[in-house]
Scaffold this motif. Structure first.
Motif, PDB file in Angstrom:
ATOM      1  N   HIS A 148      65.468 125.908   3.409  1.00 37.17           N
ATOM      2  CA  HIS A 148      66.642 126.496   2.804  1.00 37.17           C
ATOM      3  C   HIS A 148      67.467 127.434   4.200  1.00 37.17           C
ATOM      4  O   HIS A 148      68.689 127.607   4.163  1.00 37.17           O
ATOM      5  N   ALA A 149      66.693 127.872   5.080  1.00 37.83           N
ATOM      6  CA  ALA A 149      67.121 128.612   6.208  1.00 37.83           C
ATOM      7  C   ALA A 149      68.454 127.826   6.960  1.00 37.83           C
ATOM      8  O   ALA A 149      69.251 128.509   7.536  1.00 37.83           O
ATOM      9  N   ARG A 150      68.410 126.684   6.935  1.00 37.03           N
ATOM     10  CA  ARG A 150      69.332 125.800   7.513  1.00 37.03           C
ATOM     11  C   ARG A 150      70.685 125.489   6.969  1.00 37.03           C
ATOM     12  O   ARG A 150      71.558 124.931   7.497  1.00 37.03           O
ATOM     13  N   ARG A 151      70.732 126.043   5.863  1.00 34.22           N
ATOM     14  CA  ARG A 151      71.894 125.816   4.781  1.00 34.22           C
ATOM     15  C   ARG A 151      72.768 127.004   4.891  1.00 34.22           C
ATOM     16  O   ARG A 151      72.410 128.079   5.348  1.00 34.22           O
ATOM     17  N   TYR A 152      74.046 126.727   4.365  1.00 31.79           N
ATOM     18  CA  TYR A 152      74.932 128.007   4.221  1.00 31.79           C
ATOM     19  C   TYR A 152      75.115 128.523   2.938  1.00 31.79           C
ATOM     20  O   TYR A 152      74.956 127.751   1.914  1.00 31.79           O
ATOM     21  N   PRO A 153      75.740 129.721   2.812  1.00 31.31           N
ATOM     22  CA  PRO A 153      75.822 130.270   1.724  1.00 31.31           C
ATOM     23  C   PRO A 153      76.541 129.531   0.293  1.00 31.31           C
ATOM     24  O   PRO A 153      76.054 129.539  -0.597  1.00 31.31           O
ATOM     25  N   HIS A 154      77.612 128.698   0.769  1.00 31.63           N
ATOM     26  CA  HIS A 154      78.401 128.081  -0.219  1.00 31.63           C
ATOM     27  C   HIS A 154      77.208 126.978  -1.011  1.00 31.63           C
ATOM     28  O   HIS A 154      77.867 126.345  -1.946  1.00 31.63           O
TER      29      HIS A 154
END
Length: 322
Positions: A148-154
């Motif tokens: 999940h570290a590579r994802r963005y908040p949205h």
């Protein structure tokens, strides 16, 4: 060293009101008006009250996100209110905050890894590889996965965003976390998950919490002691169970009478408050609650009640024995 991790004495925050052609000060909003309390190491202090009572402002004053008008905030025998910016930065490593809106508190242009790394970079903690390892560890701690570290908040749900906000607060290994309505923006089904997560994390990392909320049911679930605020003042403070079983202040009794009970057969007398919440720009004389209190007598309109300590149960009311 004191057993108290945090001590607050006579804390006040008055915001000026400007008016007229020249924008001169014509009054002030008494957002926080002479609040005092302490927090023991390892406990959770809940602070509850209606919207506009000053509880969130109090939380920001404790971290000096806004400057106090008067009063002292002492953390581990160090007075925060008089610290220089460099001294304050060191202390903020030990005091972190979880905000109400999990989306507004996360930068939408950054990945989760960048967001979580930021506190470590600001405080000069670890090498790049050590910081990335810490990010992965904290994501696992709050119930997310390292990828999940590579994802963005949205790309996350509201509950997942708040888990990221909690992970960010944990990055610097703080001693105190101020949680400002951390579950009020979440669905009821997700609230319990986040509260249970916060309680598990508290035991695992020996954390101390100040938990700010307007929902008395939520506060009871997590708090060891509870303080009730009304119009900028702390009017009652006690152990959670004692406060819920034997409230002393009429305002606390009215709040508790409105809490839903999951038993249709149980009857409860609802105390209905009349009138509107007074403006903190023009608070009533005497006891601030007297304009809405059914027990009001003459002294309530004239003299502001001092807080009386009844074996650890503090209450600011002229009629606490009634």
């Amino acid at each position: 060293m004191s057993e108290w991790l945090l001590e607050v004495q006579g804390l006040k925050k008055y915001f000026p009101i400007a008016g007229g052609i020249f924008g001169r000060k014509i009054g002030e909003v008494k957002a926080v008006d002479d609040v005092s309390f302490y927090v023991k190491k390892g406990e959770t202090l809940g602070i509850v009250g209606e919207s506009g009572c000053g509880k969130s402002t109090t939380g920001r004053l404790l971290m000096r996100l806004i400057e106090a008008s008067e009063g002292k905030v002492v953390f581990e025998d160090q007075e925060i209110t008089r610290m220089s910016k460099s001294e304050l930065r060191k202390v903020r490593r030990d005091i972190q905050m979880v905000f109400q809106d999990p989306y507004a508190s996360l930068n939408p242009r950054h990945t989760v890894e960048t967001i979580l790394e930021e506190p470590l970079i600001v405080h000069g903690i670890g090498t790049k590889e050590e910081r990335r390892k810490r990010v992965r560890e904290m994501l696992e701690v709050v119930g997310l996965s390292s990828y999940h570290a590579r994802r963005y908040p949205h790309q996350f749900s509201g509950g997942q965003r708040q888990r990221i906000g909690i992970a960010k607060a944990l990055m610097t290994k703080p001693k105190l976390i101020i949680a400002d309505e951390p579950v009020s923006a979440l669905d009821v089904s997700i609230q319990a998950q986040v509260l249970n997560l916060m309680r598990d994390i508290q035991h695992e990392f020996q954390l101390t919490y100040i938990f700010i909320a307007h929902d008395l049911g939520v506060v009871r679930h997590i708090s060891d002691r509870v303080g009730v605020m009304y119009l900028g003042r702390l009017i009652e403070l006690s152990d959670a169970e004692l406060l819920y079983d034997q409230p002393k202040h009429p305002y606390t009794k009215a709040l508790l009478s409105a809490v839903p009970v999951p038993d249709p057969a149980m009857k409860r007398d609802r105390i209905t408050l009349t009138g509107e919440l007074p403006s903190p720009a023009n608070p009533p004389s005497g006891c601030a609650f007297h304009t809405r209190c059914s027990l009001c007598i003459d002294i309530c309109k004239i003299a502001r009640p001092e807080s009386v300590n009844l074996n650890g149960h503090s209450v600011a009311c002229h009629l606490y024995n009634e």
